[in-house]
Write a protein that holds these residues in place. Structure first.
Motif, PDB file in Angstrom:
ATOM      1  N   HIS A   1      22.835 -37.603 -18.668  1.00  0.00           N
ATOM      2  CA  HIS A   1      21.645 -36.535 -18.866  1.00  0.00           C
ATOM      3  C   HIS A   1      22.077 -35.075 -18.770  1.00  0.00           C
TER       4      HIS A   1
ATOM      5  N   HIS B   1      26.060 -34.865 -18.662  1.00  0.00           N
ATOM      6  CA  HIS B   1      27.253 -35.419 -17.669  1.00  0.00           C
ATOM      7  C   HIS B   1      26.245 -36.482 -16.768  1.00  0.00           C
TER       8      HIS B   1
ATOM      9  N   HIS C   1      20.446 -30.819 -18.506  1.00  0.00           N
ATOM     10  CA  HIS C   1      19.052 -29.985 -18.030  1.00  0.00           C
ATOM     11  C   HIS C   1      18.450 -29.090 -18.782  1.00  0.00           C
TER      12      HIS C   1
END
Ligand SMILES: [Fe+2]
Length: 197
Positions: A93, A152, A95
């Motif tokens: 994922h 990551h 952010h």
């Protein structure tokens, strides 16, 4: 409106929240602010902090436990504790904003990816592993927001429980999850398990 977190926070945590708030009030480039939050996080996770039971409680039946520690009343940042059982891991994922991660307890495995596509096709992404390493308590990572690549994956690597403290420049409830084989990604909503009944 700020949601109430059940337990009183340890003073080491309230001092950290004050420090992050002051850092974000200063006029500085984002990279410098995130670096300063990283330094504060390093001090926090090497301070001997012990989380109260309500924040270190493991939620059964979920991939890993996300407990909300603090929502900034001015919506500039959010702090959560992630509690990892044996071999629990996130999806791959990234952010929506900056993120600082500090390892408080245990052993974690971090895998960082590079995006090797040009990012021009919505929902599509090609990834390649850039590096993988094990972290121990006191390790801190600072991630700047996309488009700089910060894709990551984190996992417990020591048999759990591993505890990590995450400070996000957003509500901490949304991430983009990548499928390595299908070369796709989608946006997902994330929960705080300590706020559930
Ligand atoms: Fe993450």
């Amino acid at each position: 409106m700020t949601r109430e977190i059940a337990s009183p926070l340890p003073s080491l945590l309230t001092s950290y929240l004050d420090e992050v708030s002051k850092i974000l009030d200063r006029e500085a480039p984002l990279k410098d602010q995130v670096g300063a939050v990283g330094a504060a996080t390093k001090r926090l996770v090497t301070s001997g902090l012990v989380l109260p039971p309500s924040l270190s409680r493991v939620q059964p039946g979920v991939p890993y436990t996300r407990n909300l520690v603090h929502e900034d009343p001015r919506k500039r940042f959010t702090v959560i504790a992630i509690i990892w059982g044996p071999s629990q891991e996130t999806a791959i994922h990234d952010h929506v904003n900056w993120c600082v991660v500090g390892v408080l307890q245990g052993l974690a495995r971090v895998t960082n990816f590079d995006r090797i596509d040009d990012g021009m096709v919505p929902g599509k992404a090609q990834l390649r592993v850039r590096e993988q390493y094990l972290t121990k308590p006191g390790t801190v990572a600072e991630l700047l927001p996309p488009p700089r690549s910060n894709v990551h994956q984190m996992a417990d690597a020591g048999g759990g429980p591993t505890i990590t403290i995450h400070t996000y420049g957003d509500p901490g409830t949304r991430a983009r999850v990548f499928d390595l084989q299908a070369e796709t990604y989608k946006t997902v909503e994330l929960k705080f398990h300590n706020l559930e009944g």
